[in-house]
Structure formats: C-alpha cells, structure tokens
Write a protein that holds these residues in place. Structure first.
Motif, PDB file in Angstrom:
ATOM      1  N   GLU A 215       0.849  -1.188   0.000  1.00 26.81           N
ATOM      2  CA  GLU A 215       0.000   0.000   0.000  1.00 26.81           C
ATOM      3  C   GLU A 215       0.895   1.252   0.000  1.00 26.81           C
ATOM      4  O   GLU A 215       1.952   1.247   0.641  1.00 26.81           O
ATOM      5  N   ALA A 216       0.479   2.292  -0.695  1.00 25.59           N
ATOM      6  CA  ALA A 216       1.336   3.463  -0.881  1.00 25.59           C
ATOM      7  C   ALA A 216       1.817   4.047   0.452  1.00 25.59           C
ATOM      8  O   ALA A 216       1.056   4.154   1.413  1.00 25.59           O
ATOM      9  N   ASN A 217       3.082   4.389   0.474  1.00 22.25           N
ATOM     10  CA  ASN A 217       3.708   5.143   1.572  1.00 22.25           C
ATOM     11  C   ASN A 217       3.790   4.438   2.920  1.00 22.25           C
ATOM     12  O   ASN A 217       3.999   5.087   3.943  1.00 22.25           O
ATOM     13  N   VAL A 218       3.624   3.113   2.947  1.00 24.40           N
ATOM     14  CA  VAL A 218       3.805   2.419   4.228  1.00 24.40           C
ATOM     15  C   VAL A 218       5.248   1.939   4.398  1.00 24.40           C
ATOM     16  O   VAL A 218       5.618   1.455   5.457  1.00 24.40           O
ATOM     17  N   GLN A 219       6.056   2.055   3.336  1.00 23.95           N
ATOM     18  CA  GLN A 219       7.427   1.553   3.417  1.00 23.95           C
ATOM     19  C   GLN A 219       8.457   2.665   3.235  1.00 23.95           C
ATOM     20  O   GLN A 219       9.502   2.463   2.628  1.00 23.95           O
ATOM     21  N   ALA A 220       8.134   3.852   3.721  1.00 21.77           N
ATOM     22  CA  ALA A 220       9.096   4.948   3.663  1.00 21.77           C
ATOM     23  C   ALA A 220       9.293   5.467   5.078  1.00 21.77           C
ATOM     24  O   ALA A 220       8.345   5.941   5.703  1.00 21.77           O
ATOM     25  N   CYS A 221      10.498   5.322   5.588  1.00 17.56           N
ATOM     26  CA  CYS A 221      10.754   5.766   6.956  1.00 17.56           C
ATOM     27  C   CYS A 221      11.356   7.169   6.950  1.00 17.56           C
ATOM     28  O   CYS A 221      11.538   7.774   5.886  1.00 17.56           O
ATOM     29  N   ALA A 222      11.710   7.662   8.119  1.00 19.77           N
ATOM     30  CA  ALA A 222      12.204   9.041   8.246  1.00 19.77           C
ATOM     31  C   ALA A 222      13.430   9.293   7.363  1.00 19.77           C
ATOM     32  O   ALA A 222      13.584  10.374   6.789  1.00 19.77           O
ATOM     33  N   VAL A 223      14.281   8.268   7.225  1.00 20.69           N
ATOM     34  CA  VAL A 223      15.493   8.441   6.396  1.00 20.69           C
ATOM     35  C   VAL A 223      15.100   8.591   4.924  1.00 20.69           C
ATOM     36  O   VAL A 223      15.603   9.462   4.212  1.00 20.69           O
ATOM     37  N   ASP A 224      14.163   7.734   4.463  1.00 19.53           N
ATOM     38  CA  ASP A 224      13.739   7.795   3.062  1.00 19.53           C
ATOM     39  C   ASP A 224      13.035   9.120   2.764  1.00 19.53           C
ATOM     40  O   ASP A 224      13.056   9.618   1.643  1.00 19.53           O
ATOM     41  N   LEU A 225      12.391   9.672   3.782  1.00 18.12           N
ATOM     42  CA  LEU A 225      11.677  10.938   3.591  1.00 18.12           C
ATOM     43  C   LEU A 225      12.618  12.125   3.728  1.00 18.12           C
ATOM     44  O   LEU A 225      12.242  13.255   3.438  1.00 18.12           O
ATOM     45  N   GLY A 226      13.821  11.889   4.207  1.00 20.83           N
ATOM     46  CA  GLY A 226      14.790  12.969   4.370  1.00 20.83           C
ATOM     47  C   GLY A 226      14.386  13.945   5.465  1.00 20.83           C
ATOM     48  O   GLY A 226      14.588  15.153   5.338  1.00 20.83           O
ATOM     49  N   LEU A 227      13.792  13.446   6.529  1.00 21.11           N
ATOM     50  CA  LEU A 227      13.397  14.351   7.622  1.00 21.11           C
ATOM     51  C   LEU A 227      14.644  14.913   8.311  1.00 21.11           C
ATOM     52  O   LEU A 227      15.704  14.273   8.291  1.00 21.11           O
TER      53      LEU A 227
END
Ligand code: ADP
Ligand code: MG
Length: 483
Positions: free
Chosen positions: A32-44
């Motif tokens: 499902e969209a966006n359930v496999q992106a953590c803080a690192v992948d999002l560049g927070l």
C-alpha cells in the motif's frame, strides 16, 4: 548515404535486498502506498543514512562477474535536483568514484559471431519515489515506497551498432544479474530497466554523432522498437538537412514513438558533491577474494560446459543457459531421463517453452516438473510411446493428470510394436485402397516416397496414432513392392 547506428545503454537494476540502501525500511514490491518509507527515506531533519553492507557485496559480485575493476575506494555523492518524488531534494548516487569500473561482457550476434561490449562503470544509488497520475483527478499522488530502494546503474561504452545488439547486451546483463541473485530481473515491476543513448553517423566517419537519450524502456521489445524508431527519426532529420539536438526523449509504447522531454539546454546542473553524511567505501583485497569465491557458475561457463558435457550445439546451450532456472530445470530433467540430453533440450526449448509462453508462466512454476519430463522422455526412448503421442501426454501432464506412466495406462496410449498387429492393419489398408495401390506401383521411386504418406496416414488413424511409425513404414514398403 549509408548510416551507422551507435548505441550506449544505461541499465538500472534494483538490488534484491530486504531493506533499503540507507535505511531499514522494507523493499517489497506492491505494498500500500507510503507504508514503506521511513524518516530516512523521507529525508526528515536530523536523520542519517547508514549504508547497507549487502548492497556493497552485491555490487562487487556484479563487478567480478563482468571482469571489471573494483577500486579500493568509492564515494557517495549528492545529485541535486528538485522533483516531487525526491523529498530530500537530492539523490544519493556515486559520481567520480563508482564502486565498479572498466568491465566487459561478450554477446552473441545473429550471424553466430561474438562481440565484446565495454562496461564503462557501475555505480550504486538510491531509487526515487513514484508519481501516480491515475485516480487523483487533477492532482498527482506521490508514493514513496520505492524511495531509497538500492539500484546499481550499469553504464556501457557506446559499443553497440544496432537495436538487436543492444537487446542482446541487455539480455546478457539481465541473465548475469539473475545468475548472481542480486536482482529479480522483473521488468514489469521496474526492477530492471534501461535508458538507451542513440546516435547515427555516416558509415566510415570516426566521430560520433549527436545522441538522444530514450527513457522508459521497460521491455526488450520496447528497447528494440524505440531504438529503431529513433534511428529512422534521426536519419530523416539529417537527410532533410537538419541537425539532431542532444535531448532526452520519452518512448510511448502505445504509439510506438518518442517525444522530447528536455533538451541539453534545459538539462539540470546536478551540482554533484561528496555526501558529507557518508564515509567513503573502502574495500580490501581479502573482501574481494572472499566474494569472488562465492560466485556461481556464470552463463558463458555454463554454456561451454553444456557443449562439452552434454554434447549440445552452441545454439541449444546458449538458449538453455540464458536463464539460470531453465538451465537448472534441464540438468534435473536429464537425471530422470537417463542422460538423454538432446531430447531434454528439444522438449524444453520446444513444447515446454511454448506452453510457458502461452500461459505467461515462469519455468519454476511449471506443473510439469523436470522429473515428469524426464519420465516422459524415457518412455519415448524405450519405445513405449511415439513422439507424437508424447505431445498428447505432455499436455495431459500439464493439465495435472499425473505423470507419464499414469497417463499412458489410464488412456491406453502404449505404442503398438507387435509386428503381427501392425501387419494386420497394413493389410487392411492395402485391401481398402486398390486405386492408391495401383497408382503407387506405377510411379517412379521419388513419387512413391510422397504417395506412401497416404497409407501411413490411414494406418496411424486406424491405430489411433499408436502404431510404431518406423515399423509401419518398413512393412508397407515391403508389401507394396511389385517385384
Ligand atoms: P550522461 O551522464 O549525460 O548520461 P555519459 O557520458 O555518461 O552521459 O553517457 C551515457 C551513455 O551514453 C553511455 O552509455 C555512453 O556509452 C552513451 N553515449 C555517449 N555518447 C554517445 C553517442 N554519441 N551515441 C550513442 N551513445 C553515446
Ligand atoms: Mg544519462
């Protein structure tokens, strides 16, 4: 004017790790969209990337498999650009110091000759997310599950001279990454994709022409179509006095045409610089040798072994070893078929490949196991069944009716080799066909060769395909003789 085509490919292969290149988020396709992106992948803010060691090992495996150099030091760099599917505003890639440099592989050309294609480099990078245009009205959805998925980008030298060569090269790289088990090679899911750089020049000219870069080529077929289309387009331009401009073009498989995405003037200046969050990767000789010792037998070596060990032609060996699963299937089938290599090869490349293609299935999912195919081949070899009946049995095995032995008994498909029984059928047909017998007996030997087919056909029909064809032929010729 005769033109020569020049092609270089940039292949992106997703490395088959469970977690991402710089984070612990999962890489499984289709969530499902966006359930496999953590803080690192999002560049927070405040997060730091941690390099996945598996990725480095996989890249080295690739480098060794393509006879490349593995520099002792490689460096991650930031490639800066703005796009909605890239939350950090930069992609972590490698630029001046890639993990793999200067390799080469051999490809087989249509005329049977071999050509070496240079690999300029292969570098590690993270994938971006995906823009989703369907189902959001006038908006665009962003799915960041793919952000941070490890990629190896494999850049070739501009060594290919036709679309066919480009496809042969791409297939070879595909085969190698699958053998190495570093990429699942699934092109529909985008795990293996390619950009093609294409230019033309007058035959004999040394300098390259201006190239365009074709994006979005996610099947071997599209690579071939898009390149051929692009070559035609460039020839039209040059022959009508125009100039090819350096640009990126997007291939549209529905229309089989390419359209301009951006020209060189509009191209981004990526402002590459070493990523201060990541240390350079240092690789010592022992690590390289340890990894080298774990390499599997690769396609070229396997092909040579199939030729030597099983006495198969180069052509058959090439096809059987292009796909590692097919090669493994073949070697298992042979064990159950008492070493009948050529028959196994024919069945796998013929009937089995045909149904797999028809039903779009992978050889690993074949309901006819290698043991079952081997068993069928044994029954052909010991004359229990004819090759023709074997096809019927194969279909029945595919449909789940059991193994060859079971189907032969259940359907009464045993070949008739009893000379007396065959003679009876031959006599019947001769009595029933006086006109054909007369015609046969008054014909030249060449003509007789053709006419005999009629009698064979009638006899096979009477026996429901079960009479042994060689015996039928022999008896017929004897009985129809006039002297
Ligand atoms: P970029 O980084 O802009 O994509 P590269 O120099 O790295 O450019 O080249 C990318 C690919 O283009 C390589 O595979 C290379 O072999 C190929 N290439 C370079 N020049 C040409 C040309 N004139 N015609 C066809 N392919 C080319
Ligand atoms: Mg490029």
């Amino acid at each position: 004017m005769e033109w020569e085509t020049v092609i270089g490919l940039e292949i992106h292969a997703q490395l088959a790790t469970r977690s991402k290149i710089f984070s612990g988020a999962a890489t499984v396709y289709g969530a499902e969209a966006n359930v496999q992106a953590c803080a690192v992948d999002l560049g927070l803010p405040g997060v730091l990337p941690v390099l996945n060691a598996k990725v480095v090992e996989m890249a080295i495996r690739f480098g060794l498999a393509v006879n490349a150099e593995i520099p002792s030091r490689s460096v991650f760099a930031r490639k800066n650009y703005f796009y909605p599917d890239l939350p950090k505003g930069y992609q972590i890639s490698q630029y001046e110091h890639p993990i793999v440099s200067k390799g080469r592989i051999d490809i087989k050309l249509e005329d049977g000759s071999t050509k070496t294609i240079g690999i300029t480099r292969a570098h590690l990078e993270e994938d971006a997310g995906k823009s989703v245009h369907e189902g959001f009205g006038n908006f665009t959805g962003i799915d960041l599950n793919r952000a941070g998925t490890p990629l190896i980008e494999i850049v070739s030298e501009p060594d290919m001279r036709s679309a066919k060569e480009a496809v042969a090269y791409m297939k070879k790289i595909h085969s190698i990454v699958r053998y190495l088990e570093i990429c699942d090679g699934n092109m529909q899911e985008g795990s293996f994709r390619c950009d093609a750089n294409v230019s033309i020049r007058p035959k004999g000219q040394k300098e390259f022409g201006t190239r365009s870069e074709l994006k979005n080529l996610n099947s071997f077929k599209f690579v071939e179509l898009a390149i051929n289309h692009e070559v035609e387009r460039q020839i039209d331009i040059l022959e009508s006095g125009g100039k090819v401009i350096q640009e990126t073009r997007l291939y549209d498989p529905n229309k089989n045409e390419t359209r301009s995405m951006r020209s060189k003037e509009e191209a981004n200046d990526y402002r590459y610089f070493p990523d201060p969050d990541l240390l350079p990767v240092e690789i010592d000789k022992e690590t390289i040798e340890r990894i080298r010792s774990t390499l599997p037998e690769l396609p070229d070596a396997k092909k040579q072994r199939f030729m030597d060990e099983y006495r198969l032609s180069e052509y058959d060996s090439e096809i059987l070893t292009a796909n590692k699963d097919m090669a493994a299937y073949f070697e298992k089938a042979i064990q159950s078929a008492d070493g009948e290599a050529k028959l196994c090869a024919n069945w796998i490349m013929g009937d089995l490949s045909a149904v797999l293609n028809r039903e779009n299935r992978d050889i690993m999912e074949s309901p006819v196991t290698p043991e079952m195919l081997g068993g069928l081949i044994l029954r052909i070899k010991d004359n229990t069944i004819s090759s023709k009946i074997a096809k019927e049995i194969f279909e029945a095995m595919w449909d789940g009716e059991g193994d060859a032995g079971t189907i032969i008994e259940k359907k009464g498909l045993r070949q008739v080799t009893d000379a007396g029984a065959i003679e009876k059928l031959v006599d019947e047909v001769i009595v029933e066909s006086p006109a054909q017998v007369e015609q046969y007996q008054n014909s030249t030997p060449e003509k007789q060769g053709k006419l005999i087919g009629y009698f064979v056909g009638q006899i096979m029909k009477k026996s429901q395909g079960k009479a042994n064809p060689e015996q039928v032929n022999e008896l017929l010729i004897n009985k129809l003789k006039t002297d």
